[in-house]
Design an enzyme around this catalytic site. Structure first.
Site, PDB file in Angstrom:
ATOM      1  N   LYS A   1       0.834  -1.206   0.000  1.00  0.00           N
ATOM      2  CA  LYS A   1       0.000   0.000   0.000  1.00  0.00           C
ATOM      3  C   LYS A   1       0.863   1.249   0.000  1.00  0.00           C
ATOM      4  O   LYS A   1       0.603   2.203  -0.723  1.00  0.00           O
ATOM      5  CB  LYS A   1      -0.935  -0.015   1.217  1.00  0.00           C
ATOM      6  CG  LYS A   1      -2.118  -0.954   1.011  1.00  0.00           C
ATOM      7  CD  LYS A   1      -2.826  -1.332   2.284  1.00  0.00           C
ATOM      8  CE  LYS A   1      -3.843  -2.435   1.954  1.00  0.00           C
ATOM      9  NZ  LYS A   1      -4.353  -3.152   3.101  1.00  0.00           N
TER      10      LYS A   1
ATOM     11  N   GLN B   1      -6.186  -2.580   9.006  1.00  0.00           N
ATOM     12  CA  GLN B   1      -5.727  -3.827   8.392  1.00  0.00           C
ATOM     13  C   GLN B   1      -6.302  -5.015   9.167  1.00  0.00           C
ATOM     14  O   GLN B   1      -6.108  -5.122  10.377  1.00  0.00           O
ATOM     15  CB  GLN B   1      -4.191  -3.869   8.394  1.00  0.00           C
ATOM     16  CG  GLN B   1      -3.601  -5.034   7.643  1.00  0.00           C
ATOM     17  CD  GLN B   1      -3.873  -4.986   6.138  1.00  0.00           C
ATOM     18  OE1 GLN B   1      -3.726  -3.959   5.497  1.00  0.00           O
ATOM     19  NE2 GLN B   1      -4.279  -6.110   5.583  1.00  0.00           N
TER      20      GLN B   1
ATOM     21  N   ASP C   1     -11.944   1.707   2.449  1.00  0.00           N
ATOM     22  CA  ASP C   1     -12.120   0.268   2.202  1.00  0.00           C
ATOM     23  C   ASP C   1     -13.571  -0.027   1.803  1.00  0.00           C
ATOM     24  O   ASP C   1     -13.885  -1.140   1.376  1.00  0.00           O
ATOM     25  CB  ASP C   1     -11.783  -0.535   3.473  1.00  0.00           C
ATOM     26  CG  ASP C   1     -10.509  -1.354   3.308  1.00  0.00           C
ATOM     27  OD1 ASP C   1     -10.087  -1.570   2.159  1.00  0.00           O
ATOM     28  OD2 ASP C   1      -9.953  -1.772   4.339  1.00  0.00           O
TER      29      ASP C   1
END
Ligand code: NDP
Length: 282
Positions: free
Chosen positions: A54, A98, A121
């Site tokens: 990322k 995460q 997300d």
């Protein structure tokens, strides 16, 4: 017949270094600097490697990405309080947590705490609901990346048969909705589906997200179909997907590889969502 390999790595590289980089330059002119925060709890090796990717992709597009690290024994209260801080920080446009999280932290509570306008997300109920209703939203990253890969093949999904194997909230369900929005006829399969092979037999596009290595093979897929393999597994140090690439690529017209397929597209979509969030938040 040997399928065209749809390189997510190449598609992602192009999107990051052209469209997204240009958008970031435009935002920078207005003094808006897209910023992503990745919250990482514990020291799982797989999570750390996703996070590294990322950061790498953020650099390619020219956005700022910071990792907020927590010990595995951090309290849920502390995580929630940090999310509140991020929600209130005007210099931050996107945040992701995460996954997986340690058992003592509720994933639902944590995700629900994120301001939907910063939920890059696309996991909050607000953004999932908007996706379902066809409203403008932050679309979750893996399904978004899959749609971009399909678009890169020039495929018009209208009227096509799409079979999705797997009905998770993060892949199967949202990608099915996105295919429906493009007027495909969608068949959803899961662990209770009877006679999976018959559901695959007339598919133009097959999207597999089951989490079982090499679950689908070439015998099960129709000639000329497009196969998107979402799964990722490390078997004795070698990565493979939910599809048996060697046999499937003899039948498909196009197929995604593992690694280098859906994975990079997911990360690219995350960077894109951060830029979209920055455009909207300002
Ligand atoms: P989940 O475990 O959440 O869901 C798996 C789905 O597969 C479930 O809907 C399950 O059905 C279905 N399933 C299980 N067994 C069968 C079967 N025998 N026949 C048909 N369907 C079955 O997985 P995810 O969607 O989160 O992930 C799937 C895979 O994709 C994993 O390998 C994961 O690592 C990978 N992944 C990769 C990403 C990337 O960026 N490359 C991103 C996200 C995931 P039921 O609902 O009935 O249990």
């Amino acid at each position: 017949m040997s399928a065209k390999v749809i390189s997510g790595r190449e598609v992602a590289e192009t999107i990051l270094t052209t469209d997204l980089k240009n958008k970031v330059l435009e935002l920078n002119k207005k003094n808006i600097k897209p910023k992503l925060i990745v919250m990482l709890v514990g020291d799982m090796k797989a999570s750390a490697s996703y996070v590294a990717q990322k950061e790498k992709f953020a650099v390619k597009a020219g956005i700022e990405s910071n990792v907020m690290r927590f010990e595995a024994n951090v309290t849920e209260k502390e995580i929630l309080s940090q999310i509140d801080n991020i929600n209130n920080d005007k210099s931050i446009h996107g945040v992701i947590v995460q996954l997986p999280l340690p058992d003592h932290i509720s994933v639902t509570k944590v995700l629900n705490r994120i301001d939907p306008s910063k939920d890059v997300d696309g996991f909050t109920p607000t953004n999932v609901g908007k996706l379902f209703l066809g409203e403008e939203t932050l679309v979750s990253c893996t399904p978004k990346g899959i749609m971009q890969m399909l678009a890169s093949t020039g495929t018009d999904l209208s009227g096509k048969n799409v079979t999705v194997v797997g009905r998770s909230n993060i892949v199967g369900k949202p990608v099915a909705i996105l295919c429906l929005q493009q007027n495909a006829t969608v068949t959803m399969c899961h662990s209770r589906t009877k006679d999976l092979n018959s559901k695959l037999a007339d598919a133009d596009v097959i999207i597999v997200a089951v989490g079982i290595p090499k679950f689908i093979n070439g015998d099960q897929i129709p000639k000329g179909s497009i196969v998107i393999d979402v799964g990722i597994h490390n078997i004795d140090g070698k990565l493979c997907g939910d599809v048996d690439f060697d046999s499937a690529s003899q039948k498909a017209s196009a197929i995604t590889p593992v690694p280098g397929g859906v994975g990079p597209m997911t990360v690219c979509a995350l960077i894109e969502n951060t830029i979209i969030a920055a455009e909207r938040i300002g």
